[in-house]
Enzyme design. Structure first.
Site, PDB file in Angstrom:
ATOM      1  CE  LYS A 143      -1.603   1.782   3.706  1.00 62.66           C
ATOM      2  NZ  LYS A 143      -2.268   2.024   5.006  1.00 62.66           N
ATOM      3  CG  ASP A 162      -6.879   3.903   2.410  1.00 66.06           C
ATOM      4  OD1 ASP A 162      -7.862   3.497   1.761  1.00 66.06           O
ATOM      5  OD2 ASP A 162      -6.672   5.108   2.616  1.00 66.06           O
TER       6      ASP A 162
END
Length: 222
Positions: A143, A162
């Protein structure tokens, strides 16, 4: 994907409508990101890396303010670890993250360092660039690496998964569950589904991420 579009028609039309409303703002933001890659200094790029190291489980606005403060005072580039740690306002796990920042600074800004832009500039594939970052920068996972590469204008094609994006993908029917953690296999599988959805609704990946964030917060944030 056709069944997803049919079953979630109302939610998807809402997203499309929001995209039409926010397209201009999104394009401007993406141009800002591209400007960092095209014209930014090594220090600009390093500051974005630090931002992406400290934002997990924290408010992006507070982390952005902390990085801006460290850049303005010079602490980010020359300060001791304890000075950096004291300025990580809003971040979590600041003991570890201050160490990650100092180690990254030594790698990418110190004497004999590898210039981050030069290293990434030798990599043509955005997924390969992400793998390199995950393997070479402590505190950076899939991420965070995706977030960094988007924020410096290297690519707009990677998913920044996220909790906000995952929750929206679930509500849109793109994914069936919202896992507490993501292995590499799960991350890449979810990214593939997001890309398929992006293509199906004709909203580019880079736009879709900022759009779903805007839906959550009302802002086109980085």
């Amino acid at each position: 994907m056709k069944s997803v579009l049919t079953e979630n028609y109302g939610h998807i039309e809402e997203i499309k409508s929001l995209h039409q409303e926010k397209r201009g703002e999104i394009c401007l933001r993406l141009e800002e990101f591209k400007g960092i890659w095209d014209r930014g200094t090594n220090e600009h790029i390093f500051a974005e890396l630090v931002y992406c190291i400290i934002t997990p489980m924290a408010r992006g606005s507070m982390c952005g303010a902390a990085v801006d403060d460290m850049v303005r005072t010079g602490v980010l580039f020359t300060g001791a670890r304890e000075q950096i740690k004291a300025r990580l306002i809003g971040a979590r796990f600041i003991h570890k993250k201050s160490a990650y920042i100092v180690e990254a600074r030594e790698k990418f800004l110190g004497d004999g360092s590898r210039i981050l832009r030069s290293v990434l500039g030798t990599i043509d594939d955005d997924q390969e660039a992400r793998e390199w970052l995950v393997g070479h920068v402590k505190g950076i996972g899939y991420k965070e690496a995706s977030h960094f590469l988007r924020n410096i204008g290297f690519t707009q094609e990677l998913a920044i998964l996220d909790r906000h994006i995952i929750r929206n993908l679930h509500s849109l029917g793109v994914i069936r569950e919202t896992p507490d953690s993501l292995s590499k296999r799960r991350y890449l599988g979810m990214e593939k589904k997001m890309r398929e959805f992006s293509n199906a609704v004709h909203i580019p990946m880079g736009h879709l991420d900022l759009l779903l964030w805007c839906k959550e917060t009302g802002e086109i944030l980085k």
